[in-house]
Design a protein around this motif. Structure first.
Motif, PDB file in Angstrom:
ATOM      1  N   ALA A 168       5.775  -2.513   3.905  1.00 18.68           N
ATOM      2  CA  ALA A 168       5.910  -2.535   2.428  1.00 18.68           C
ATOM      3  C   ALA A 168       7.072  -2.561   1.866  1.00 18.68           C
ATOM      4  O   ALA A 168       7.555  -3.472   0.923  1.00 18.68           O
ATOM      5  CB  ALA A 168       5.120  -1.535   1.693  1.00 18.68           C
ATOM      6  N   ASP A 169       8.024  -1.722   2.197  1.00 17.53           N
ATOM      7  CA  ASP A 169       9.495  -1.515   1.795  1.00 17.53           C
ATOM      8  C   ASP A 169      10.248  -2.834   2.259  1.00 17.53           C
ATOM      9  O   ASP A 169      11.196  -3.089   1.563  1.00 17.53           O
ATOM     10  CB  ASP A 169      10.033  -0.539   2.380  1.00 17.53           C
ATOM     11  CG  ASP A 169       9.452   0.850   1.683  1.00 17.53           C
ATOM     12  OD1 ASP A 169       9.038   0.694   0.580  1.00 17.53           O
ATOM     13  OD2 ASP A 169       9.610   2.010   2.309  1.00 17.53           O
ATOM     14  N   ASP A 170       9.825  -3.766   3.137  1.00 16.07           N
ATOM     15  CA  ASP A 170      10.739  -4.732   3.681  1.00 16.07           C
ATOM     16  C   ASP A 170      10.339  -5.889   2.793  1.00 16.07           C
ATOM     17  O   ASP A 170      11.253  -6.882   2.266  1.00 16.07           O
ATOM     18  CB  ASP A 170      10.319  -5.232   5.060  1.00 16.07           C
ATOM     19  CG  ASP A 170      11.064  -4.026   6.024  1.00 16.07           C
ATOM     20  OD1 ASP A 170      11.923  -3.836   6.090  1.00 16.07           O
ATOM     21  OD2 ASP A 170      10.112  -3.623   6.748  1.00 16.07           O
ATOM     22  N   LEU A 171       9.083  -5.973   2.162  1.00 14.74           N
ATOM     23  CA  LEU A 171       8.539  -7.181   1.433  1.00 14.74           C
ATOM     24  C   LEU A 171       8.748  -7.048   0.068  1.00 14.74           C
ATOM     25  O   LEU A 171       8.952  -7.790  -0.865  1.00 14.74           O
ATOM     26  CB  LEU A 171       7.333  -7.377   1.957  1.00 14.74           C
ATOM     27  CG  LEU A 171       6.690  -8.176   3.073  1.00 14.74           C
ATOM     28  CD1 LEU A 171       5.458  -7.712   3.597  1.00 14.74           C
ATOM     29  CD2 LEU A 171       7.133  -9.606   3.028  1.00 14.74           C
ATOM     30  N   ALA A 172       8.659  -5.692  -0.704  1.00 10.89           N
ATOM     31  CA  ALA A 172       8.676  -5.339  -1.916  1.00 10.89           C
ATOM     32  C   ALA A 172       9.903  -5.866  -2.785  1.00 10.89           C
ATOM     33  O   ALA A 172       9.423  -6.535  -3.774  1.00 10.89           O
ATOM     34  CB  ALA A 172       8.407  -3.890  -2.043  1.00 10.89           C
ATOM     35  N   PRO A 173      10.941  -5.890  -2.264  1.00 15.63           N
ATOM     36  CA  PRO A 173      12.243  -6.582  -2.938  1.00 15.63           C
ATOM     37  C   PRO A 173      12.148  -7.809  -3.249  1.00 15.63           C
ATOM     38  O   PRO A 173      12.517  -8.584  -4.210  1.00 15.63           O
ATOM     39  CB  PRO A 173      13.394  -6.337  -1.920  1.00 15.63           C
ATOM     40  CG  PRO A 173      12.829  -5.180  -0.956  1.00 15.63           C
ATOM     41  CD  PRO A 173      11.425  -5.481  -0.800  1.00 15.63           C
ATOM     42  N   MET A 185      -4.814  -0.272   2.751  1.00 11.77           N
ATOM     43  CA  MET A 185      -5.941   0.625   3.728  1.00 11.77           C
ATOM     44  C   MET A 185      -5.532  -0.358   4.925  1.00 11.77           C
ATOM     45  O   MET A 185      -6.358   0.474   5.949  1.00 11.77           O
ATOM     46  CB  MET A 185      -7.309   0.591   3.480  1.00 11.77           C
ATOM     47  CG  MET A 185      -7.579   1.176   2.112  1.00 11.77           C
ATOM     48  SD  MET A 185      -7.005   2.948   1.982  1.00 11.77           S
ATOM     49  CE  MET A 185      -8.065   3.740   2.921  1.00 11.77           C
ATOM     50  N   SER A 186      -4.757  -1.032   5.232  1.00  9.27           N
ATOM     51  CA  SER A 186      -4.441  -1.731   6.697  1.00  9.27           C
ATOM     52  C   SER A 186      -3.441  -0.631   7.536  1.00  9.27           C
ATOM     53  O   SER A 186      -2.863   0.076   6.976  1.00  9.27           O
ATOM     54  CB  SER A 186      -3.856  -2.958   6.416  1.00  9.27           C
ATOM     55  OG  SER A 186      -2.608  -3.012   5.754  1.00  9.27           O
ATOM     56  N   PRO A 187      -3.478  -0.782   8.566  1.00 15.16           N
ATOM     57  CA  PRO A 187      -2.758   0.038   9.450  1.00 15.16           C
ATOM     58  C   PRO A 187      -1.546   0.119   9.297  1.00 15.16           C
ATOM     59  O   PRO A 187      -0.856   1.003   9.682  1.00 15.16           O
ATOM     60  CB  PRO A 187      -3.125  -0.511  11.020  1.00 15.16           C
ATOM     61  CG  PRO A 187      -4.658  -1.085  10.856  1.00 15.16           C
ATOM     62  CD  PRO A 187      -4.397  -1.783   9.511  1.00 15.16           C
ATOM     63  N   PHE A 188      -0.986  -1.090   8.938  1.00 16.07           N
ATOM     64  CA  PHE A 188       0.560  -1.202   9.154  1.00 16.07           C
ATOM     65  C   PHE A 188       1.351  -1.565   7.634  1.00 16.07           C
ATOM     66  O   PHE A 188       2.253  -1.924   7.567  1.00 16.07           O
ATOM     67  CB  PHE A 188       1.096  -2.356   9.922  1.00 16.07           C
ATOM     68  CG  PHE A 188       0.864  -1.921  11.525  1.00 16.07           C
ATOM     69  CD1 PHE A 188       1.490  -1.064  12.255  1.00 16.07           C
ATOM     70  CD2 PHE A 188      -0.607  -2.165  12.011  1.00 16.07           C
ATOM     71  CE1 PHE A 188       1.380  -0.637  13.349  1.00 16.07           C
ATOM     72  CE2 PHE A 188      -0.683  -1.845  13.423  1.00 16.07           C
ATOM     73  CZ  PHE A 188      -0.022  -1.305  13.944  1.00 16.07           C
ATOM     74  N   PHE A 189       0.510  -1.515   6.674  1.00 15.88           N
ATOM     75  CA  PHE A 189       0.805  -1.805   5.326  1.00 15.88           C
ATOM     76  C   PHE A 189       2.128  -0.888   5.074  1.00 15.88           C
ATOM     77  O   PHE A 189       3.188  -1.409   4.367  1.00 15.88           O
ATOM     78  CB  PHE A 189      -0.166  -1.737   4.145  1.00 15.88           C
ATOM     79  CG  PHE A 189       0.503  -2.234   2.967  1.00 15.88           C
ATOM     80  CD1 PHE A 189       0.791  -3.571   2.500  1.00 15.88           C
ATOM     81  CD2 PHE A 189       0.721  -1.065   1.839  1.00 15.88           C
ATOM     82  CE1 PHE A 189       1.198  -3.742   1.003  1.00 15.88           C
ATOM     83  CE2 PHE A 189       1.387  -1.359   0.609  1.00 15.88           C
ATOM     84  CZ  PHE A 189       1.487  -2.657   0.158  1.00 15.88           C
ATOM     85  N   ASN A 200       0.912  -6.754  -6.644  1.00 15.56           N
ATOM     86  CA  ASN A 200      -0.144  -5.974  -7.005  1.00 15.56           C
ATOM     87  C   ASN A 200      -1.408  -6.214  -6.110  1.00 15.56           C
ATOM     88  O   ASN A 200      -2.449  -5.436  -5.433  1.00 15.56           O
ATOM     89  CB  ASN A 200      -0.664  -5.906  -8.371  1.00 15.56           C
ATOM     90  CG  ASN A 200       0.256  -4.900  -9.270  1.00 15.56           C
ATOM     91  OD1 ASN A 200       0.996  -4.237  -8.652  1.00 15.56           O
ATOM     92  ND2 ASN A 200      -0.094  -4.778 -10.370  1.00 15.56           N
ATOM     93  N   ALA A 201      -1.611  -7.727  -6.088  1.00 19.31           N
ATOM     94  CA  ALA A 201      -2.812  -8.108  -5.187  1.00 19.31           C
ATOM     95  C   ALA A 201      -2.483  -7.830  -3.688  1.00 19.31           C
ATOM     96  O   ALA A 201      -3.422  -7.514  -2.939  1.00 19.31           O
ATOM     97  CB  ALA A 201      -2.707  -9.599  -5.221  1.00 19.31           C
ATOM     98  N   LEU A 202      -1.375  -7.932  -3.123  1.00 23.18           N
ATOM     99  CA  LEU A 202      -0.885  -7.609  -1.911  1.00 23.18           C
ATOM    100  C   LEU A 202      -1.336  -6.090  -1.506  1.00 23.18           C
ATOM    101  O   LEU A 202      -1.838  -5.685  -0.363  1.00 23.18           O
ATOM    102  CB  LEU A 202       0.413  -7.937  -1.584  1.00 23.18           C
ATOM    103  CG  LEU A 202       0.761  -9.463  -1.219  1.00 23.18           C
ATOM    104  CD1 LEU A 202       2.205  -9.507  -1.219  1.00 23.18           C
ATOM    105  CD2 LEU A 202       0.044  -9.920  -0.126  1.00 23.18           C
ATOM    106  N   VAL A 203      -0.851  -5.126  -2.429  1.00 24.70           N
ATOM    107  CA  VAL A 203      -1.332  -3.887  -2.217  1.00 24.70           C
ATOM    108  C   VAL A 203      -2.626  -3.571  -2.190  1.00 24.70           C
ATOM    109  O   VAL A 203      -3.436  -2.794  -1.527  1.00 24.70           O
ATOM    110  CB  VAL A 203      -0.361  -3.000  -3.488  1.00 24.70           C
ATOM    111  CG1 VAL A 203      -0.904  -1.598  -3.413  1.00 24.70           C
ATOM    112  CG2 VAL A 203       0.924  -3.097  -3.481  1.00 24.70           C
ATOM    113  N   VAL A 238       0.948 -12.343   6.601  1.00 27.17           N
ATOM    114  CA  VAL A 238       0.946 -11.052   6.168  1.00 27.17           C
ATOM    115  C   VAL A 238      -0.393 -10.349   6.387  1.00 27.17           C
ATOM    116  O   VAL A 238      -0.366  -9.456   6.537  1.00 27.17           O
ATOM    117  CB  VAL A 238       1.376 -10.852   4.689  1.00 27.17           C
ATOM    118  CG1 VAL A 238       2.662 -11.376   4.514  1.00 27.17           C
ATOM    119  CG2 VAL A 238       0.300 -11.584   3.797  1.00 27.17           C
ATOM    120  N   ASP A 239      -1.486 -11.172   6.444  1.00 25.10           N
ATOM    121  CA  ASP A 239      -2.748 -10.602   6.905  1.00 25.10           C
ATOM    122  C   ASP A 239      -2.823 -10.340   8.343  1.00 25.10           C
ATOM    123  O   ASP A 239      -3.184  -8.897   8.411  1.00 25.10           O
ATOM    124  CB  ASP A 239      -3.779 -11.607   6.754  1.00 25.10           C
ATOM    125  CG  ASP A 239      -5.292 -11.217   6.888  1.00 25.10           C
ATOM    126  OD1 ASP A 239      -5.885 -10.623   5.937  1.00 25.10           O
ATOM    127  OD2 ASP A 239      -5.712 -11.225   8.179  1.00 25.10           O
TER     128      ASP A 239
END
Length: 209
Positions: free
Chosen positions: A101-106, A93-97, A85-88, A187-188
């Motif tokens: 996101a689908d790669d990191l969420a798991p 609003m970042s250009p490449f989130f 949730n903190a990452l989201v 990740v930033d």
């Protein structure tokens, strides 16, 4: 052939990732005693109110000294949900989130027993996304005196100057409000710069003599 020594890190800082493209070989320290309050189990991201630390809770070792590779992750506090949730919140609003996101969420859905396994699987993914292929080998013994030793230098508490790292500014979501925040989690850089991340890493690194 040039070699450097580094420790494992949870979504490690940009400084760490510059080493992966600078040295021919990286020795990942697996024989060190675990150190608290380091990047081994925490990362720094840029939230709306400034730098925010995300810490992976660990199971307290039974002994005063415990090897980092033996440190287990605790399920305390629903941390996976909170971290994601903190990452989201920080990067939606970042250009490449949305692109990554689908790669990191798991990683925030699956439970890993050991901290180092979790860290290294994340590192492997991020290296793949950035398109860097570091030659990383695990140590078999602890050597306290090595050349190009970044095991303790790359730390939020370090007072050592790393002459081989000069952070190059890049776009950040809250830069107008906070100014540029250097050496945050990889990740930033990834969420803000996407495929250009590798260019920032190369520009921020210089080879030690």
């Amino acid at each position: 052939m040039t070699s450097a020594y580094t420790s494992t890190a949870y979504l490690g800082p940009i400084q760490l990732y510059t080493k992966y493209g600078t040295y021919d070989r990286i020795f990942l320290e697996t024989e060190e005693n675990y150190m608290k309050q380091t990047y081994r189990n925490r990362c720094l991201i840029a939230g709306a109110n400034g730098t925010q630390a995300l810490t992976v809770p660990i199971v307290k070792p039974d002994t005063l000294k415990c090897l980092t590779r033996d440190i287990r992750i605790s399920d305390h506090g629903n941390w996976r949900h909170l971290h994601w949730n903190a990452l989201v919140s920080a990067y939606r609003m970042s250009p490449f989130f949305e692109y990554y996101a689908d790669d990191l969420a798991p990683f925030y859905e699956k439970k890993y027993e050991f901290l180092m396994d979790f860290n290294e699987r994340l590192r492997e993914l991020i290296c793949q996304l950035i398109d860097i292929q570091p030659d990383i080998q695990s140590t078999s013994v602890y050597n306290p005196q090595v050349e190009h030793d970044f095991r303790e230098m790359i730390s939020p508490k370090s007072k050592e100057t790393d002459a081989s790292f000069i952070p190059v500014p890049y776009y950040q979501v809250f830069q107008d409000k906070l100014g540029f925040l250097p050496n945050l989690s990889i990740v930033d850089l990834l969420f803000n710069m996407g495929p250009e991340s590798i260019c920032i890493l190369k520009a921020s690194a210089c080879q030690e003599d």
